[in-house]
Scaffold this motif. Structure first.
Motif, mmCIF file in Angstrom:
data_model
loop_
_atom_site.group_PDB
_atom_site.id
_atom_site.type_symbol
_atom_site.label_atom_id
_atom_site.label_comp_id
_atom_site.label_asym_id
_atom_site.label_seq_id
_atom_site.Cartn_x
_atom_site.Cartn_y
_atom_site.Cartn_z
ATOM 1 N N PRO A 96 58.531 76.927 49.214
ATOM 2 C CA PRO A 96 58.468 77.064 47.755
ATOM 3 C C PRO A 96 59.143 78.315 47.225
ATOM 4 C CG PRO A 96 56.330 76.425 48.656
ATOM 5 C CD PRO A 96 57.205 76.812 49.820
ATOM 6 N N GLN A 97 59.242 79.354 48.057
ATOM 7 C CA GLN A 97 59.821 80.609 47.610
ATOM 8 C C GLN A 97 61.336 80.645 47.749
ATOM 9 O OE1 GLN A 97 57.829 83.778 49.688
ATOM 10 N NE2 GLN A 97 55.824 82.810 49.482
ATOM 11 N N GLN A 98 61.914 79.710 48.516
ATOM 12 C CA GLN A 98 63.328 79.800 48.819
ATOM 13 C C GLN A 98 64.063 78.489 48.570
ATOM 14 O OE1 GLN A 98 63.577 81.122 52.871
ATOM 15 N NE2 GLN A 98 62.744 83.155 52.447
ATOM 16 N N THR A 99 63.509 77.627 47.719
ATOM 17 C CA THR A 99 64.150 76.341 47.498
ATOM 18 C C THR A 99 64.404 76.104 46.014
ATOM 19 O OG1 THR A 99 62.025 75.202 47.360
ATOM 20 C CG2 THR A 99 63.092 75.262 49.507
ATOM 21 N N VAL A 100 65.385 75.252 45.764
ATOM 22 C CA VAL A 100 65.634 74.727 44.427
ATOM 23 C C VAL A 100 65.141 73.289 44.416
ATOM 24 C CG1 VAL A 100 67.402 74.016 42.788
ATOM 25 C CG2 VAL A 100 67.585 76.214 43.930
ATOM 26 N N THR A 101 64.267 72.948 43.482
ATOM 27 C CA THR A 101 63.687 71.616 43.400
ATOM 28 C C THR A 101 64.316 70.847 42.245
ATOM 29 O OG1 THR A 101 61.596 72.406 44.305
ATOM 30 C CG2 THR A 101 61.564 70.295 43.138
ATOM 31 N N VAL A 102 64.793 69.645 42.553
ATOM 32 C CA VAL A 102 65.453 68.801 41.560
ATOM 33 C C VAL A 102 64.680 67.494 41.433
ATOM 34 C CG1 VAL A 102 67.552 67.565 40.964
ATOM 35 C CG2 VAL A 102 67.698 69.802 42.053
ATOM 36 N N ASP A 103 64.246 67.153 40.212
ATOM 37 C CA ASP A 103 63.603 65.874 39.956
ATOM 38 C C ASP A 103 64.690 64.811 39.802
ATOM 39 O OD1 ASP A 103 61.269 67.274 39.936
ATOM 40 O OD2 ASP A 103 61.079 67.349 37.759
ATOM 41 N N VAL A 104 64.684 63.826 40.694
ATOM 42 C CA VAL A 104 65.757 62.833 40.680
ATOM 43 C C VAL A 104 65.293 61.459 40.190
ATOM 44 C CG1 VAL A 104 67.047 63.974 42.501
ATOM 45 C CG2 VAL A 104 65.359 62.254 43.108
ATOM 46 N N GLU A 105 63.994 61.202 40.197
ATOM 47 C CA GLU A 105 63.536 59.892 39.748
ATOM 48 C C GLU A 105 62.072 59.973 39.349
ATOM 49 O OE1 GLU A 105 63.147 55.245 41.299
ATOM 50 O OE2 GLU A 105 63.880 56.817 42.644
ATOM 51 N N GLU A 106 61.792 59.506 38.141
ATOM 52 C CA GLU A 106 60.417 59.439 37.687
ATOM 53 C C GLU A 106 59.826 58.115 38.140
ATOM 54 O OE1 GLU A 106 59.243 58.586 33.530
ATOM 55 O OE2 GLU A 106 58.493 60.647 33.562
ATOM 56 N N LYS A 107 58.886 58.175 39.022
ATOM 57 C CA LYS A 107 58.320 56.967 39.597
ATOM 58 C C LYS A 107 57.150 56.487 38.745
ATOM 59 C CE LYS A 107 58.770 54.182 43.191
ATOM 60 N NZ LYS A 107 60.033 53.514 43.513
ATOM 61 N N ARG A 108 57.241 55.247 38.279
ATOM 62 C CA ARG A 108 56.177 54.657 37.481
ATOM 63 C C ARG A 108 55.708 53.367 38.130
ATOM 64 N NH1 ARG A 108 55.697 56.542 32.298
ATOM 65 N NH2 ARG A 108 54.765 54.605 31.560
ATOM 66 N N GLY A 109 54.455 53.053 37.892
ATOM 67 C CA GLY A 109 53.929 51.794 38.371
ATOM 68 C C GLY A 109 54.559 50.630 37.621
ATOM 69 N N ASP A 110 54.553 49.464 38.231
ATOM 70 C CA ASP A 110 55.161 48.284 37.619
ATOM 71 C C ASP A 110 54.197 47.604 36.656
ATOM 72 O OD1 ASP A 110 57.772 48.182 38.690
ATOM 73 O OD2 ASP A 110 56.958 47.564 40.615
ATOM 74 N N ILE A 111 54.771 46.915 35.701
ATOM 75 C CA ILE A 111 54.037 46.018 34.817
ATOM 76 C C ILE A 111 54.446 44.608 35.227
ATOM 77 C CG2 ILE A 111 53.582 45.328 32.446
ATOM 78 C CD1 ILE A 111 54.484 48.141 31.599
ATOM 79 N N THR A 112 53.506 43.816 35.659
ATOM 80 C CA THR A 112 53.825 42.526 36.269
ATOM 81 C C THR A 112 53.240 41.368 35.465
ATOM 82 O OG1 THR A 112 51.853 42.274 37.661
ATOM 83 C CG2 THR A 112 53.611 43.708 38.487
ATOM 84 N N ASP A 113 53.674 40.164 35.822
ATOM 85 C CA ASP A 113 53.077 38.980 35.216
ATOM 86 C C ASP A 113 51.792 38.633 35.960
ATOM 87 O OD1 ASP A 113 53.795 37.631 37.579
ATOM 88 O OD2 ASP A 113 54.453 35.846 36.491
ATOM 89 N N ARG A 114 51.192 37.532 35.624
ATOM 90 C CA ARG A 114 49.904 37.142 36.190
ATOM 91 C C ARG A 114 49.988 36.918 37.699
ATOM 92 N NH1 ARG A 114 47.944 33.914 32.777
ATOM 93 N NH2 ARG A 114 46.412 32.820 34.042
ATOM 94 N N ASN A 115 51.174 36.612 38.224
ATOM 95 C CA ASN A 115 51.359 36.359 39.650
ATOM 96 C C ASN A 115 51.973 37.538 40.401
ATOM 97 O OD1 ASN A 115 50.445 33.585 39.467
ATOM 98 N ND2 ASN A 115 52.377 33.150 38.425
ATOM 99 N N GLY A 116 52.081 38.682 39.758
ATOM 100 C CA GLY A 116 52.607 39.871 40.420
ATOM 101 C C GLY A 116 54.117 40.029 40.340
#
Length: 609
Positions: A96-116
């Motif tokens: 944590p003291q020696q790295t550069v952190t880059v957010d590359v993808e915001e992960k979200r849960g899926d919204i599905t139909d009644r059958n997934g």
């Protein structure tokens, strides 16, 4: 003073020690062989010190070498412990003291139909994460990047930008493979799911994320934000110097986000596709539709046109249409003659009227200072029964019934059907309006009878009304959210939002008698057999029971009348409730009825009826 030389003497049989007693001060010179090794001033009566024979120079070097060897061995062991045994622990502490952190993808849960089946997985894309400072002057890396993404080296020269995330437009496995093997430091390959696309379904239900920062702005994305996005993102961590410049050659660490919950809707992906395909067959039109499972009250499909691009909400749609975030099924509009079903229900429940009650339509009726026309082109319908009056949507007949029953009984019946109140389906929807006593007094009673004036409803409420009729007068709670699924696949049953939706029996009580509901179903069947919705007649799907409405509107610069058609099929043992609203000129007959029929026909084919 005399000097005394003592050479190789042995005293008390100890060959390596020398001792001497002198009775006067002397300097004693101790010799080893022929060389003096030590001289000391000795006074009278003093015992000469016991001395061990001095080691040789080679032995001193040997002892010194042994000490250094031991120390070096200990140092090696310590380094082994730090680098090999405890290496991961110290690396994790220092990262944590020696790295550069880059957010590359915001992960979200899926919204599905009644059958997934997910509504939020539009497509898979291949992309490169490019860190120019780590690439340095490696032109071969930039050459590979340009071949894959179409972006030249000069594109990556922005000093303030740490990394670039570029979609691969020309996927070439021969060029991608070296990147996957780490041949080019500073270039990473990944595959990512696009949440939205040009063919995404149920956009007004799903909602969208703000393009600039990913904040949910509408729909289920907003309502269930805390479950869909617990706050973690996919990250790439690279080792950097004190100035946050990435150090080439030290590699990267990819951190996957924690898994999110899924929101499972009652929508059926295939029926949603059918609904939207039919709506798209009427381009440049403003219309909407929804489909409900008549037996359970589950909403199977819901769509509105025009719509919007979820990945670029402000973008102009096809045919130069402005994007619309307005979900028509959730908004309130004048209802028109569909309201006559409510009046007919109140009439039958009053026991004053039967299907054979006779009326005379003369082409219109005077109520106070206003004249309300009815089938004026033919001079009126003449003598008709109440059943025929509903099929032909006779204004004259239903105004007379309303004047007889009174506005209070009709409004109470409308309230029992759920009109005038928003539905609890997790998404905001309008409550609609019912006329007050002041409004339906005098000539206003005629407006109440034919669904004009201040009466406003949503297509969702009309779907609720039709579902009640399809269930023999028992009202079912409409539902849009089936539940939440945890990352491990289990159902979250204790979520407050889905507590009501999880009940197996969602009956909300009886609105009208089973006899009245059956009678109205028969009369609504006549509407498609010979009445105002004859274009929807289709024996192959078991008959359609429904009612048209063509309300006159004001304030809409594009249309002076809207078109409704609401009903269900098959007429006996109904399975599907459909409501269509069109804001186009031509009334119900021109757009709403054909839309309804096309939706029903395609659902029948899909269901194999």
């Amino acid at each position: 003073m005399d000097m005394v030389s003592i050479k190789n003497q042995v005293w008390e049989d100890r060959p390596s020690l020398y001792r001497v007693y002198l009775h006067y001060p002397v300097k004693a010179c101790f010799l080893s062989g022929s060389q003096p090794i030590w001289m000391k001033q000795i006074t009278f009566g003093e015992e000469c010190m016991s001395l061990r024979k001095a080691p040789s120079r080679k032995k001193r070097f040997f002892y010194l070498g042994c000490c250094f060897t031991v120390l070096f061995a200990l140092l090696i062991l310590r380094l082994f412990q730090i680098q090999i045994i405890d290496g991961k622990k110290y690396a994790k502490m220092a990262l944590p003291q020696q790295t550069v952190t880059v957010d590359v993808e915001e992960k979200r849960g899926d919204i599905t139909d009644r059958n997934g089946i997910p509504f939020t997985q539009a497509d898979e894309v291949q992309e490169l994460l490019i860190f120019p400072r780590s690439i340095g002057f490696d032109d071969s890396a930039y050459e590979a990047i340009e071949k894959l993404t179409g972006k030249p080296k000069a594109y990556f020269n922005h000093k303030d930008q740490t990394y670039y995330q570029e979609i691969i437009t020309d996927p070439d496995s021969a060029r991608i493979r070296p990147i996957q093997k780490g041949q080019y430091p500073g270039v990473l390959y990944q595959e990512r799911s696009l949440r939205y696309g040009d063919h995404s379904l149920a956009r007004h239900v799903i909602g969208y994320l703000r393009k600039s920062d990913g904040v949910p702005m509408s729909g289920m994305e907003k309502v269930y934000e805390s479950y869909l996005h617990p706050g973690s993102v996919k990250q790439v961590q690279a080792v950097a110097d004190a100035k946050d410049h990435i150090i080439p050659g030290l590699g990267y660490q990819i951190t996957d986000p924690m898994e999110s919950c899924q929101v499972r809707l009652t929508l059926d992906y295939d029926i949603q596709q059918i609904l939207e395909n039919v709506l798209d067959q009427y381009p440049d039109r403003h219309h909407s539709g929804l489909v409900v499972d008549a037996r359970t009250g589950d909403i199977l499909a819901l769509a509105s046109r025009p719509q919007f691009k979820q990945y670029d909400p402000e973008c102009v749609m096809n045919h130069n249409e402005e994007p619309s975030f307005l979900a028509m099924p959730f908004e309130q509009y004048p209802l028109g003659s569909v309201f006559k079903v409510v009046v007919a229900a109140a009439a039958l429940e009053s026991d004053k009227y039967t299907e054979n009650t006779r009326f005379t339509c003369t082409g219109g009726i005077q109520v106070g200072s206003r004249f309300f026309s009815c089938h004026t082109s033919s001079g009126g319908l003449g003598g008709i029964s109440l059943r025929e009056a509903l099929a032909y949507s006779c204004n004259d007949t239903f105004i007379r019934i309303a004047m007889d029953l009174g506005g209070e009984d009709i409004v109470k019946m409308a309230e029992k059907f759920g009109l005038g109140k928003a539905l609890d389906i997790e998404l905001p929807n309008a409550a609609g309006l019912l006329m007050s006593r002041q409004e339906y007094t005098g000539p206003g009673i005629a407006n109440l009878a034919i669904g004009q004036g201040e009466t406003m409803v949503t297509p969702l409420q009309i779907a609720d009304l039709m579902t009640t009729l399809a269930n023999g007068g028992q009202r079912k709670q409409l539902r849009l959210v089936a539940g939440l699924t945890a990352p491990d696949g289990s159902s979250l049953k204790n979520v407050q939002k889905t507590a009501k939706s999880s009940r197996k029996d969602r009956t909300m009580g009886r609105v009208i008698s089973e006899k009245t509901a059956g009678t109205l179903s028969e009369w609504m069947g006549d509407v498609t057999e010979y009445g105002t919705a004859e274009k929807a007649r289709d024996p192959q799907i078991g008959g359609i029971a429904g009612k048209t409405g063509t309300p006159q509107v004001s304030g809409d610069p594009y249309s002076k009348e809207y078109g409704w058609f609401a009903g269900y099929f098959p007429k006996k043992d109904p399975r599907y409730v459909i409501v269509v609203l069109s804001k186009e000129e031509g009334g119900a007959d021109q757009v709403a009825v054909p839309l309804f029929h096309d939706i029903a026909k395609n659902i029948r084919i899909h269901a194999g009826q």
